[in-house]
Motif scaffolding. Structure first.
Motif, PDB file in Angstrom:
ATOM      1  N   TYR A 126       0.851  -1.193   0.000  1.00  0.00           N
ATOM      2  CA  TYR A 126       0.000   0.000   0.000  1.00  0.00           C
ATOM      3  C   TYR A 126       0.884   1.239   0.000  1.00  0.00           C
ATOM      4  O   TYR A 126       1.893   1.312   0.707  1.00  0.00           O
ATOM      5  N   HIS A 127       0.457   2.232  -0.796  1.00  0.00           N
ATOM      6  CA  HIS A 127       1.145   3.524  -0.924  1.00  0.00           C
ATOM      7  C   HIS A 127       0.222   4.623  -0.413  1.00  0.00           C
ATOM      8  O   HIS A 127      -0.947   4.683  -0.777  1.00  0.00           O
ATOM      9  N   ASN A 128       0.764   5.509   0.406  1.00  0.00           N
ATOM     10  CA  ASN A 128      -0.030   6.554   1.052  1.00  0.00           C
ATOM     11  C   ASN A 128       0.007   7.877   0.303  1.00  0.00           C
ATOM     12  O   ASN A 128       0.891   8.140  -0.511  1.00  0.00           O
ATOM     13  N   HIS A 129      -0.970   8.723   0.624  1.00  0.00           N
ATOM     14  CA  HIS A 129      -0.912  10.153   0.331  1.00  0.00           C
ATOM     15  C   HIS A 129      -0.916  10.873   1.675  1.00  0.00           C
ATOM     16  O   HIS A 129      -0.566  10.283   2.690  1.00  0.00           O
ATOM     17  N   TRP A 130      -1.298  12.148   1.714  1.00  0.00           N
ATOM     18  CA  TRP A 130      -1.218  12.851   3.001  1.00  0.00           C
ATOM     19  C   TRP A 130      -2.372  12.512   3.919  1.00  0.00           C
ATOM     20  O   TRP A 130      -2.241  12.539   5.134  1.00  0.00           O
ATOM     21  N   TRP A 131      -3.537  12.179   3.333  1.00  0.00           N
ATOM     22  CA  TRP A 131      -4.725  12.056   4.179  1.00  0.00           C
ATOM     23  C   TRP A 131      -4.669  10.868   5.128  1.00  0.00           C
ATOM     24  O   TRP A 131      -5.227  10.944   6.224  1.00  0.00           O
ATOM     25  N   GLU A 132      -3.992   9.795   4.775  1.00  0.00           N
ATOM     26  CA  GLU A 132      -3.892   8.650   5.694  1.00  0.00           C
ATOM     27  C   GLU A 132      -3.022   8.971   6.905  1.00  0.00           C
ATOM     28  O   GLU A 132      -3.076   8.266   7.905  1.00  0.00           O
ATOM     29  N   THR A 141      -2.539   7.423  13.554  1.00  0.00           N
ATOM     30  CA  THR A 141      -2.843   7.753  12.173  1.00  0.00           C
ATOM     31  C   THR A 141      -3.727   6.691  11.529  1.00  0.00           C
ATOM     32  O   THR A 141      -3.694   5.510  11.907  1.00  0.00           O
ATOM     33  N   ALA A 142      -4.490   7.130  10.535  1.00  0.00           N
ATOM     34  CA  ALA A 142      -5.333   6.186   9.810  1.00  0.00           C
ATOM     35  C   ALA A 142      -4.501   5.099   9.152  1.00  0.00           C
ATOM     36  O   ALA A 142      -4.911   3.936   9.089  1.00  0.00           O
ATOM     37  N   LEU A 143      -3.309   5.474   8.645  1.00  0.00           N
ATOM     38  CA  LEU A 143      -2.448   4.472   8.022  1.00  0.00           C
ATOM     39  C   LEU A 143      -2.063   3.387   9.021  1.00  0.00           C
ATOM     40  O   LEU A 143      -2.166   2.185   8.716  1.00  0.00           O
ATOM     41  N   GLU A 144      -1.642   3.787  10.206  1.00  0.00           N
ATOM     42  CA  GLU A 144      -1.255   2.806  11.213  1.00  0.00           C
ATOM     43  C   GLU A 144      -2.450   1.997  11.697  1.00  0.00           C
ATOM     44  O   GLU A 144      -2.311   0.801  12.008  1.00  0.00           O
ATOM     45  N   THR A 145      -3.614   2.635  11.750  1.00  0.00           N
ATOM     46  CA  THR A 145      -4.828   1.915  12.114  1.00  0.00           C
ATOM     47  C   THR A 145      -5.101   0.804  11.113  1.00  0.00           C
ATOM     48  O   THR A 145      -5.500  -0.311  11.489  1.00  0.00           O
ATOM     49  N   TRP A 162       4.599  12.888   1.066  1.00  0.00           N
ATOM     50  CA  TRP A 162       3.208  13.041   1.481  1.00  0.00           C
ATOM     51  C   TRP A 162       3.026  12.775   2.966  1.00  0.00           C
ATOM     52  O   TRP A 162       2.148  13.366   3.607  1.00  0.00           O
ATOM     53  N   ALA A 163       3.835  11.901   3.522  1.00  0.00           N
ATOM     54  CA  ALA A 163       3.765  11.698   4.967  1.00  0.00           C
ATOM     55  C   ALA A 163       4.127  12.978   5.709  1.00  0.00           C
ATOM     56  O   ALA A 163       3.495  13.340   6.712  1.00  0.00           O
ATOM     57  N   ALA A 164       5.134  13.698   5.205  1.00  0.00           N
ATOM     58  CA  ALA A 164       5.502  14.979   5.822  1.00  0.00           C
ATOM     59  C   ALA A 164       4.393  16.006   5.649  1.00  0.00           C
ATOM     60  O   ALA A 164       4.070  16.753   6.578  1.00  0.00           O
ATOM     61  N   VAL A 165       3.800  16.049   4.452  1.00  0.00           N
ATOM     62  CA  VAL A 165       2.679  16.965   4.221  1.00  0.00           C
ATOM     63  C   VAL A 165       1.522  16.639   5.172  1.00  0.00           C
ATOM     64  O   VAL A 165       0.809  17.547   5.636  1.00  0.00           O
ATOM     65  N   GLY A 166       1.359  15.364   5.496  1.00  0.00           N
ATOM     66  CA  GLY A 166       0.320  14.959   6.435  1.00  0.00           C
ATOM     67  C   GLY A 166       0.628  15.280   7.880  1.00  0.00           C
ATOM     68  O   GLY A 166      -0.152  14.927   8.777  1.00  0.00           O
ATOM     69  N   GLY A 167       1.747  15.946   8.124  1.00  0.00           N
ATOM     70  CA  GLY A 167       2.055  16.422   9.467  1.00  0.00           C
ATOM     71  C   GLY A 167       2.929  15.494  10.287  1.00  0.00           C
ATOM     72  O   GLY A 167       3.123  15.725  11.485  1.00  0.00           O
ATOM     73  N   ILE A 191       7.314  20.992   1.309  1.00  0.00           N
ATOM     74  CA  ILE A 191       6.390  20.259   2.181  1.00  0.00           C
ATOM     75  C   ILE A 191       5.018  20.933   2.178  1.00  0.00           C
ATOM     76  O   ILE A 191       4.542  21.475   3.183  1.00  0.00           O
ATOM     77  N   ASP A 192       4.369  20.924   1.026  1.00  0.00           N
ATOM     78  CA  ASP A 192       3.000  21.415   0.927  1.00  0.00           C
ATOM     79  C   ASP A 192       2.276  20.643  -0.173  1.00  0.00           C
ATOM     80  O   ASP A 192       2.853  19.745  -0.796  1.00  0.00           O
ATOM     81  N   ARG A 193       1.032  20.990  -0.405  1.00  0.00           N
ATOM     82  CA  ARG A 193       0.208  20.219  -1.348  1.00  0.00           C
ATOM     83  C   ARG A 193       0.271  20.742  -2.774  1.00  0.00           C
ATOM     84  O   ARG A 193      -0.444  20.244  -3.636  1.00  0.00           O
ATOM     85  N   GLU A 194       1.104  21.726  -3.027  1.00  0.00           N
ATOM     86  CA  GLU A 194       1.213  22.297  -4.364  1.00  0.00           C
ATOM     87  C   GLU A 194       2.145  21.430  -5.208  1.00  0.00           C
ATOM     88  O   GLU A 194       3.369  21.533  -5.113  1.00  0.00           O
ATOM     89  N   ASN A 195       1.560  20.571  -6.023  1.00  0.00           N
ATOM     90  CA  ASN A 195       2.366  19.601  -6.768  1.00  0.00           C
ATOM     91  C   ASN A 195       3.445  20.251  -7.626  1.00  0.00           C
ATOM     92  O   ASN A 195       4.548  19.706  -7.762  1.00  0.00           O
TER      93      ASN A 195
END
Length: 249
Positions: A126-132, A141-145, A162-167, A191-195
Motif C-alpha cells: 500500500y502507498h499513502n498520500h497525506w490524508w492517511e 494515524t489512519a495508516l497505522e490503524t 506526502w507523509a511529511a505533508v500529512g504532518g 512540504i506542501d500540497r502544491e504539486n
C-alpha cells in the motif's frame, strides 16, 4: 544507510509516455535508471510496453494497480509477465478514510488481494498520500490503524513527502512501521500540497538521509513526481544523481 537500489515511478513521465512510450523509456535508461515502477495501466496498452522495457534492459520490481473491484488474477498475471515481485495499491481516495471502520475495510481488501497474490508468487503493498497520515483515530494515524489489521505479508510503500505533508515526523513514522516498509517514494520540496512546487530529491526540506536510516529493510527507493514545473527529465536525472551515492547494495 540502507538504500539498496533506485527506481523511477513512470507516472512521473506520463505525459512524455503518452507522446512516445518507447522513446521515453529509452531516455529513462539513458539517464541511468536500471529499474522502473510500472503500472497495470501501462501494461494494458499492449505488448509495446513490455517490449520497450526489455529493449532497454529495464527491470520493474514493483507494479502499481488498483486492488479493489478489479480482476486480481489479470493484475497478478500481468505483474508476473512484467517481472514484478510486488503489486502496490497507490490510491484509495480521501473520502474512504473517515473512520476506523474505513481503515479496516481497506485492510480487508488488501488482505484478500494478498491471499490471491500468493498464488502467483507475489506480494501486495500500500502507498499513502497525506490524508492517511493527517487523519487520526484515538491519536493514531489512519495508516497505522489500517496496518494493525493487515496480514503480515502485506508491505508498505511509504511516500515520504506526502507523509511529511500529512504532518508527520517521517523518520519517526518509518521507525514505527519499519517491519512493513520495503519501498519509499522519494521526492522533495517545500512540504506542501502544491504539486508544481515539488523538487528533485535533496533540493527541498525533506531530511532524506535521516529517512533512509529509519528503514532497515528498504528494498528500493523510488523517484517520483506528481508534477514538476520544469523539465521532468532534468528532475528525474537530478534525483538519481543525488540518490546514487547513497546506494549501498
Amino acid at each position: 544507510m540502507p538504500l539498496r537500489s533506485v527506481s523511477l515511478q513512470l507516472y512521473s513521465v506520463r505525459q512524455a509516455i503518452e507522446h512516445d512510450l518507447a522513446g521515453t523509456l529509452a531516455r529513462v535508461a539513458e539517464i541511468g535508471y536500471q529499474q522502473v515502477e510500472s503500472s497495470y495501466r501501462l501494461y494494458s496498452r499492449g505488448p509495446q510496453f513490455i517490449d520497450a522495457l526489455r529493449a532497454h534492459s529495464l527491470a520493474s520490481p514493483t507494479m502499481t494497480s488498483p486492488l479493489v473491484d478489479v480482476d486480481l488474477h489479470a493484475v497478478f498475471a500481468a505483474a508476473n509477465e512484467i517481472g514484478a515481485h510486488t503489486v502496490v495499491e497507490t490510491f484509495v481516495p480521501e473520502q474512504f478514510w473517515t473512520s476506523v471502520d474505513d481503515a479496516v475495510r481497506v485492510a480487508e481488501h488488501l488482505n484478500v488481494a494478498a491471499q490471491v497474490a500468493a498464488g502467483y508468487g507475489l506480494r501486495v503493498g500500500y502507498h499513502n498520500h497525506w490524508w492517511e497520515l493527517e487523519r487520526l483515530f484515538d491519536g493514531r494515524t489512519a495508516l497505522e490503524t489500517m496496518v494493525d489489521r493487515l496480514r503480515p505479508e502485506v508491505v508498505l510503500e511509504v511516500d515520504a513527502y506526502w507523509a511529511a505533508v500529512g504532518g508527520q515526523d517521517v523518520a519517526a513514522l518509518l521507525s514505527r512501521l519499519s517491519d512493513r516498509v520495503r519501498f519509499l517514494h522519494l521526492k522533495d520540496g517545500p512540504i506542501d500540497r502544491e504539486n508544481l512546487r515539488q523538487l528533485p530529491a535533496g533540493q527541498g526540506k525533506l531530511p532524506i538521509p535521516e529517512i533512509l536510516d529509519a528503514v532497515p529493510d528498504l528494498e528500493v527507493g523510488v523517484v517520483e513526481f506528481d508534477e514538476y514545473a520544469g523539465d521532468i527529465f532534468q528532475a528525474v536525472d537530478a534525483s538519481l544523481r543525488y540518490l546514487r551515492p547513497l546506494v549501498t547494495p
